[in-house]
Design a protein around this motif. Structure first.
Motif, PDB file in Angstrom:
ATOM      1  N   ILE A  81      35.419  44.673  33.607  1.00 25.32           N
ATOM      2  CA  ILE A  81      36.412  45.489  34.292  1.00 25.32           C
ATOM      3  C   ILE A  81      35.727  46.463  35.244  1.00 25.32           C
ATOM      4  O   ILE A  81      36.205  46.719  36.354  1.00 25.32           O
ATOM      5  CB  ILE A  81      37.273  46.238  33.266  1.00 25.32           C
ATOM      6  N   ASN A  82      34.588  46.998  34.826  1.00 27.37           N
ATOM      7  CA  ASN A  82      33.877  47.941  35.698  1.00 27.37           C
ATOM      8  C   ASN A  82      33.473  47.269  37.006  1.00 27.37           C
ATOM      9  O   ASN A  82      33.555  47.868  38.074  1.00 27.37           O
ATOM     10  CB  ASN A  82      32.636  48.482  34.986  1.00 27.37           C
ATOM     11  N   ARG A  83      33.039  46.020  36.906  1.00 31.61           N
ATOM     12  CA  ARG A  83      32.662  45.300  38.125  1.00 31.61           C
ATOM     13  C   ARG A  83      33.879  45.061  39.013  1.00 31.61           C
ATOM     14  O   ARG A  83      33.796  45.185  40.240  1.00 31.61           O
ATOM     15  CB  ARG A  83      32.011  43.966  37.741  1.00 31.61           C
ATOM     16  N   ALA A  84      35.002  44.714  38.396  1.00 31.92           N
ATOM     17  CA  ALA A  84      36.225  44.501  39.168  1.00 31.92           C
ATOM     18  C   ALA A  84      36.682  45.796  39.832  1.00 31.92           C
ATOM     19  O   ALA A  84      37.123  45.800  40.992  1.00 31.92           O
ATOM     20  CB  ALA A  84      37.326  43.954  38.262  1.00 31.92           C
ATOM     21  N   LEU A  85      36.571  46.924  39.113  1.00 34.77           N
ATOM     22  CA  LEU A  85      36.974  48.204  39.692  1.00 34.77           C
ATOM     23  C   LEU A  85      36.052  48.612  40.842  1.00 34.77           C
ATOM     24  O   LEU A  85      36.504  49.175  41.839  1.00 34.77           O
ATOM     25  CB  LEU A  85      36.979  49.282  38.609  1.00 34.77           C
ATOM     26  N   ASN A 101      46.673  41.922  35.596  1.00 36.58           N
ATOM     27  CA  ASN A 101      47.366  43.184  35.830  1.00 36.58           C
ATOM     28  C   ASN A 101      47.238  44.109  34.622  1.00 36.58           C
ATOM     29  O   ASN A 101      46.986  45.309  34.760  1.00 36.58           O
ATOM     30  CB  ASN A 101      48.841  42.897  36.134  1.00 36.58           C
ATOM     31  N   PHE A 102      47.415  43.555  33.418  1.00 34.77           N
ATOM     32  CA  PHE A 102      47.259  44.357  32.198  1.00 34.77           C
ATOM     33  C   PHE A 102      45.841  44.907  32.074  1.00 34.77           C
ATOM     34  O   PHE A 102      45.638  46.085  31.739  1.00 34.77           O
ATOM     35  CB  PHE A 102      47.581  43.507  30.968  1.00 34.77           C
ATOM     36  N   MET A 103      44.853  44.071  32.341  1.00 31.06           N
ATOM     37  CA  MET A 103      43.465  44.479  32.143  1.00 31.06           C
ATOM     38  C   MET A 103      43.039  45.540  33.157  1.00 31.06           C
ATOM     39  O   MET A 103      42.253  46.440  32.820  1.00 31.06           O
ATOM     40  CB  MET A 103      42.544  43.260  32.231  1.00 31.06           C
ATOM     41  N   MET A 104      43.543  45.452  34.385  1.00 32.72           N
ATOM     42  CA  MET A 104      43.195  46.461  35.388  1.00 32.72           C
ATOM     43  C   MET A 104      43.862  47.793  35.083  1.00 32.72           C
ATOM     44  O   MET A 104      43.272  48.866  35.284  1.00 32.72           O
ATOM     45  CB  MET A 104      43.607  45.980  36.777  1.00 32.72           C
ATOM     46  N   THR A 105      45.092  47.753  34.576  1.00 32.21           N
ATOM     47  CA  THR A 105      45.826  48.990  34.300  1.00 32.21           C
ATOM     48  C   THR A 105      45.301  49.673  33.045  1.00 32.21           C
ATOM     49  O   THR A 105      45.021  50.877  33.042  1.00 32.21           O
ATOM     50  CB  THR A 105      47.329  48.690  34.153  1.00 32.21           C
ATOM     51  N   TRP A 106      45.170  48.914  31.960  1.00 33.51           N
ATOM     52  CA  TRP A 106      44.664  49.477  30.702  1.00 33.51           C
ATOM     53  C   TRP A 106      43.186  49.109  30.557  1.00 33.51           C
ATOM     54  O   TRP A 106      42.777  48.406  29.622  1.00 33.51           O
ATOM     55  CB  TRP A 106      45.500  48.951  29.537  1.00 33.51           C
TER      56      TRP A 106
END
Length: 495
Positions: A275-279, A248-253
């Protein structure tokens, strides 16, 4: 036909299964002498006695239930209050289960273990976090290895079960790292306390007290930013295990670099998850939401504040986008439950920030967050680097609220699906009613709105059980089979 010997070879006897005894060894998570220290029993008793609570609900996560009976008996003996143990929570164990507590008429809730710290408003609440051990010297050494530059701006985040060691860690590192900042737990409400201390008693560490500093309050955490710096100028150091909190922290920030230290394995690492891949994976879900005609709203919480408001806002947003919405309240989600509703094209989950990022790869239909559904249905909201997991920020007055376009400004829009390549329209027919519609099961009728789940039902070959009054012959009741399906009584014997 199989004889009895062959049947026993493939399965156990039904009578033996029903009469089999199971030996259960009751184990404690903590020794009896450590219960007071780990579970803060004296502070809980003081909290109950000071407020004169008569009925108290104790909510435990699954891994802490082994100690629940001992804890309840000790508190009941000290306070004379009636104790109720909430074991199987309605939704995630990190959320306060106020609904279950109200079923027993509880005056307050004591929540044990990991918590998402989502605000709740119905009952007085006390958090008791596990005081998990951590090697401070090892953690500090790992921090120095991960951040060789002593002038780095670092924010220390942590799982709530390690909150008791953070001040000592920052005191150990602050001499070498003057720009280190420790987040503090922020608990909402005057009657909400953390092991006997209210939120107003929190303090900041590792930062100079300046009036023009910006303070970030999110996910039950609070930390200051130096004047002139943005949050993307900081690095994040997380203490705890990989899981929903860190994700949750990594997706938000998502513009900050993350490092973590696991106190169980005593190892640290630079988080290398793309994170780019997750987004982009989440953006694919948004495209699926744009293609959807029928949306299922999953109620994944009954305790987080303002959940009814976001449901109403989502209904309006989905309706204005020309889609139908249906609401489902089914407790904990699994693949089998959602597979029962074939007419639903996509689901949107209303839950706390940590539970809303559900991995729906195994589900028959995708499950998205309220933010993703808004990106798909609200043409005023655009996809950007901002990602919102807390649905309260989407409400009017929230920092990420984007109002819908005025109805008189809306007009028919057509674009191309990036998944199917087909044209899709955002236009809602004028005769479409707000909410659910009903279609009679008469196949000669014409359904005006082909996007509703009712029309999907009318096109199915099997539409459920029907009464068929007057078409079924009346017969006398007869005795049916007895036993279990694998071996009914008398099965295999000649009649």
């Amino acid at each position: 036909m199989l004889d009895a010997t062959m049947t026993d070879a493939f399965s156990s006897s039904s009578e033996a299964v029903l009469q089999r005894g199971v030996d259960v060894t009751v184990q404690r998570n903590a020794p009896w002498e450590n219960l007071e220290e780990l579970y803060q029993l004296q502070k809980i008793c003081d909290f109950i006695s000071q407020h004169h609570f008569k009925k108290v609900a104790l909510q435990f996560s699954d891994e802490l239930l082994v100690d629940s009976v001992s804890i309840a008996a000790e508190i009941e003996r000290e306070t004379q209050a009636k104790l109720y143990i909430l074991g199987d929570t309605s939704y995630g164990s990190c959320c306060v289960d106020e609904v279950a507590a109200e079923h027993v008429g509880a005056d307050c809730i004591v929540h044990y273990g990991r918590a998402c710290l989502s605000p709740s408003k119905r009952l007085p609440l006390m958090y008791v976090f596990e005081r998990r051990p951590m090697d401070l010297e090892k953690c500090a050494s790992t921090f120095r290895d991960l951040y060789p530059d002593t002038q780095s701006h670092v924010i220390v985040l942590y799982d709530v079960n390690y909150a008791h060691v953070v001040d000592d860690l920052v005191a150990l590192l602050s001499v070498e790292y003057p720009n280190i900042v420790a987040s503090t737990l922020l608990l909402n409400g005057d009657q909400c306390c953390n092991q006997g201390q209210t939120a107003q008693g929190q303090h900041e560490t590792g930062h100079s007290d300046q009036a023009d500093d910006q303070v970030v309050c999110q996910f039950g955490r609070r930390f200051p930013l130096k004047s002139g710096l943005d949050i993307k100028d900081y690095c994040m150091f997380f203490i705890g295990q990989e899981g929903a909190t860190l994700r949750n922290f990594m997706m938000t920030w998502n513009r900050c670099s993350f490092c973590s230290f696991d106190p169980l394995t005593m190892t640290g690492q630079k988080e290398s998850v793309s994170i780019n891949r997750a987004l982009m994976k989440r953006y694919y879900a948004i495209e699926r939401a744009k293609d959807a005609n029928v949306v299922g709203i999953l109620v994944g919480t009954l305790g987080v504040a303002d959940y009814l408001t976001i449901i109403q806002q989502l209904k309006e947003t989905i309706h204005r986008a020309g889609k139908k919405s249906y609401m489902f309240a089914m407790g904990k989600l699994n693949v089998a439950k959602l597979a029962n509703f074939l007419e639903i094209d996509i689901y949107v989950l209303i839950a706390c920030p940590e539970n809303s990022l559900l991995d729906s790869s195994e589900f028959f239909k995708p499950v998205v967050t309220p933010f993703e559904m808004e990106v798909a249905c609200n043409k005023n909201r655009e996809w950007s680097e901002e990602y919102v997991t807390d649905f309260r920020h989407l409400l009017p007055g929230g920092r990420s609220h984007v109002p819908l376009a005025r109805e008189q400004d809306e007009h028919d829009e057509t674009d191309v699906s990036l998944i199917t390549g087909a044209l899709r329209s955002r236009h809602l027919p004028a005769n479409s009613a707000f909410g659910s519609s009903v279609v009679l099961r008469n196949q000669t009728l014409t359904v005006a709105n082909t996007n509703s789940a009712a029309s999907f039902l009318s096109s199915r070959s099997w539409q459920g059980l029907e009464q068929k009054l007057g078409e079924t012959a009346v017969v006398k009741a007869v005795q049916g089979r007895r036993g279990i399906p694998i071996a009914y009584e008398g099965e295999g014997k000649a009649s």
